[in-house]
Write a protein that holds these residues in place. Structure first.
Motif, short mmCIF file in Angstrom:
data_model
loop_
_atom_site.label_atom_id
_atom_site.label_comp_id
_atom_site.label_asym_id
_atom_site.label_seq_id
_atom_site.Cartn_x
_atom_site.Cartn_y
_atom_site.Cartn_z
N SER A 1 0.83 -1.22 0.00
CA SER A 1 0.00 0.00 0.00
C SER A 1 0.85 1.24 0.00
O SER A 1 0.54 2.26 -0.61
CB SER A 1 -0.95 -0.03 1.21
N LYS A 2 2.03 1.17 0.72
CA LYS A 2 2.93 2.33 0.72
C LYS A 2 3.50 2.56 -0.67
O LYS A 2 3.62 3.69 -1.15
CB LYS A 2 4.06 2.08 1.71
N ILE A 3 3.90 1.49 -1.37
CA ILE A 3 4.49 1.62 -2.72
C ILE A 3 3.48 2.20 -3.69
O ILE A 3 3.79 3.04 -4.52
CB ILE A 3 4.99 0.26 -3.20
N SER A 4 2.22 1.77 -3.61
CA SER A 4 1.20 2.27 -4.55
C SER A 4 0.84 3.71 -4.30
O SER A 4 0.32 4.40 -5.19
CB SER A 4 -0.03 1.37 -4.48
N SER A 5 1.13 4.27 -3.12
CA SER A 5 0.77 5.67 -2.82
C SER A 5 1.79 6.67 -3.37
O SER A 5 1.49 7.85 -3.52
CB SER A 5 0.62 5.84 -1.31
N ARG A 6 3.04 6.25 -3.70
CA ARG A 6 4.07 7.17 -4.17
C ARG A 6 3.72 7.82 -5.52
O ARG A 6 3.87 9.04 -5.68
CB ARG A 6 5.41 6.45 -4.28
N LEU B 1 3.45 12.00 -6.48
CA LEU B 1 4.18 12.69 -7.55
C LEU B 1 3.24 13.33 -8.55
O LEU B 1 3.46 14.46 -9.02
CB LEU B 1 5.09 11.69 -8.26
N LEU B 2 2.16 12.63 -8.91
CA LEU B 2 1.19 13.18 -9.85
C LEU B 2 0.54 14.43 -9.30
O LEU B 2 0.34 15.43 -10.01
CB LEU B 2 0.14 12.11 -10.17
N ALA B 3 0.20 14.39 -8.01
CA ALA B 3 -0.41 15.56 -7.38
C ALA B 3 0.55 16.74 -7.37
O ALA B 3 0.18 17.91 -7.60
CB ALA B 3 -0.86 15.21 -5.96
N PHE B 4 1.89 16.47 -7.15
CA PHE B 4 2.89 17.54 -7.10
C PHE B 4 3.05 18.22 -8.46
O PHE B 4 3.03 19.45 -8.57
CB PHE B 4 4.23 16.93 -6.64
N PHE B 5 3.14 17.37 -9.51
CA PHE B 5 3.29 17.98 -10.85
C PHE B 5 2.02 18.69 -11.29
O PHE B 5 2.08 19.69 -12.03
CB PHE B 5 3.67 16.88 -11.86
N SER B 6 0.88 18.22 -10.86
CA SER B 6 -0.37 18.92 -11.18
C SER B 6 -0.38 20.30 -10.55
O SER B 6 -0.82 21.29 -11.17
CB SER B 6 -1.56 18.09 -10.70
N CYS B 7 0.11 20.38 -9.32
CA CYS B 7 0.17 21.70 -8.65
C CYS B 7 1.11 22.65 -9.40
O CYS B 7 0.79 23.83 -9.58
CB CYS B 7 0.65 21.52 -7.20
N LEU B 8 2.27 22.12 -9.87
CA LEU B 8 3.19 22.97 -10.63
C LEU B 8 2.56 23.47 -11.92
O LEU B 8 2.72 24.63 -12.31
CB LEU B 8 4.48 22.18 -10.95
#
Length: 358
Positions: A35-40, A44-51
């Motif tokens: 579950s931890k691996i699938s959350s990474r 990252l997608l959320a971070f690039f969307s914010c940029l």
């Protein structure tokens, strides 16, 4: 025997073995790590969307600022621009639109003036005095003895030459420059001219027998630029003139334009190389191989506007092997008046003639 699950049995205490507990812990730890691996990737997608949203928002804000600035400038310029055009503004606009048409009309006027042998504003000469005629006697570097014989006979020299100019007649020996500029030939002519002051030196012309046709263009062009005369006369250095008879002929023709006066002739075009009077451009004269009507080259006269025509168009005038046919070809392209005067057909005697062979 009952084979149900060992974890719980209703109403009875349950005993779990050590092996079963280890299996349960390993399965639970593996599920948490996955579950931890699938959350990474989601982070990252959320971070690039914010940029991306920050970049788009910045561009929109910058475009809005630019639009606001341009709108303010347009409002400012529109407030300063006159709402009603003045008469001067309208004339300026019309003048710009009419500029191309006026340029075309001016070019046509210049072309017409050149074809008629003069410019709208007449050519300026180096002297304001009006002359009846400029007489150019062709000479060469080795003809000093003949020049001296002319000066002592029909051609005045010294003070007499100046007095003749006061009557409106200019006489000059016409010569070009040596192929080796500044050599002894040029220096001798310059020295002779300092003594006699009776030369017209064509600095742009190279003196040579094969260049006689070009010499005619340089002579008439230079003479027109130096003296404002009604007539321009070309004379070979083997011709003697009845100067009074020539002046009488010219005075009778004063006020007449486009005159081409000489001893008119025609004749066969020589097409065989090596023969006398060979014409390299013989094929241009047609199958009959006959020259057009032209004045003999030893002595002929041109009026002012024809000499001006030669001066203006000298760069484009075609020259043939011989001077007389070259000048005759130039006359065919304009409205020249041919005067065939037998008095200028030079003979062995001056009797009833204006010129004779020396």
């Amino acid at each position: 025997m009952d084979k149900g699950p060992p974890f719980h049995r209703e109403g009875l205490p349950t005993t779990i073995s050590k092996t079963e507990k280890q299996r349960w812990r390993s399965s639970s730890s593996s599920s948490s790590s996955s579950s931890k691996i699938s959350s990474r990737p989601s982070i990252l997608l959320a971070f690039f969307s914010c940029l991306a949203w920050l970049y788009i928002a910045g561009r929109l804000w910058q475009d809005a600022e630019n639009r606001t600035l341009l709108a303010n400038l347009l409002i400012k310029n529109s407030s300063q621009r006159p709402k009603i055009l003045t008469v001067e503004d309208k004339l300026m606009v019309l003048g710009c639109k009419d500029l191309e048409r006026r340029i075309v009309e001016t070019e046509m006027e210049i072309t017409l003036a050149k074809s008629q042998g003069f410019l709208k504003n007449q050519l300026k000469t180096s002297s304001n005095k009006k002359y009846l005629a400029v007489i150019g006697i062709y000479t060469g570097f080795g003809s000093k003895l003949r020049r001296n014989s002319f000066r002592g006979s029909w051609m005045p020299d010294g003070d007499s030459l100046k007095k003749l100019e006061e009557r409106g007649i200019v006489i000059r020996f016409v010569i070009g420059r040596s192929p080796n500029r500044g050599d002894s030939l040029d220096r001798n002519i310059d020295e002779e001219n300092r003594t006699t002051k009776d030369f017209l030196i064509l600095d742009a012309h190279e003196e040579a027998d094969e260049e006689s046709s070009k010499k005619a263009k340089f002579f008439f062009s230079t003479a027109v630029q130096n003296w404002d005369a009604e007539f321009y006369v070309k004379v070979d250095n083997n011709i003697k003139l009845d100067l009074d008879g020539l002046i009488e002929l010219l005075e009778a023709r004063q006020g007449q334009d486009s005159l081409y006066i000489g001893c008119m002739k025609s004749g066969e075009v020589v097409s065989e190389a090596g023969k006398q009077w060979y014409e390299p451009d013989w094929w241009k004269f047609g199958d009959g191989k006959s020259y057009f009507r032209h004045a003999t080259g030893s002595f002929f006269i041109l009026s002012r506007n024809i000499a001006q025509y030669i001066n203006i168009n000298s760069a484009s005038l075609k020259t043939y092997a011989h001077e007389d046919t070259s000048v005759g070809s130039w006359m065919m392209g304009i409205q020249a008046t041919y005067i065939d005067d037998t008095r200028v057909c030079c003979a062995n005697s001056l009797q009833d003639k204006i010129c004779s062979l020396a």
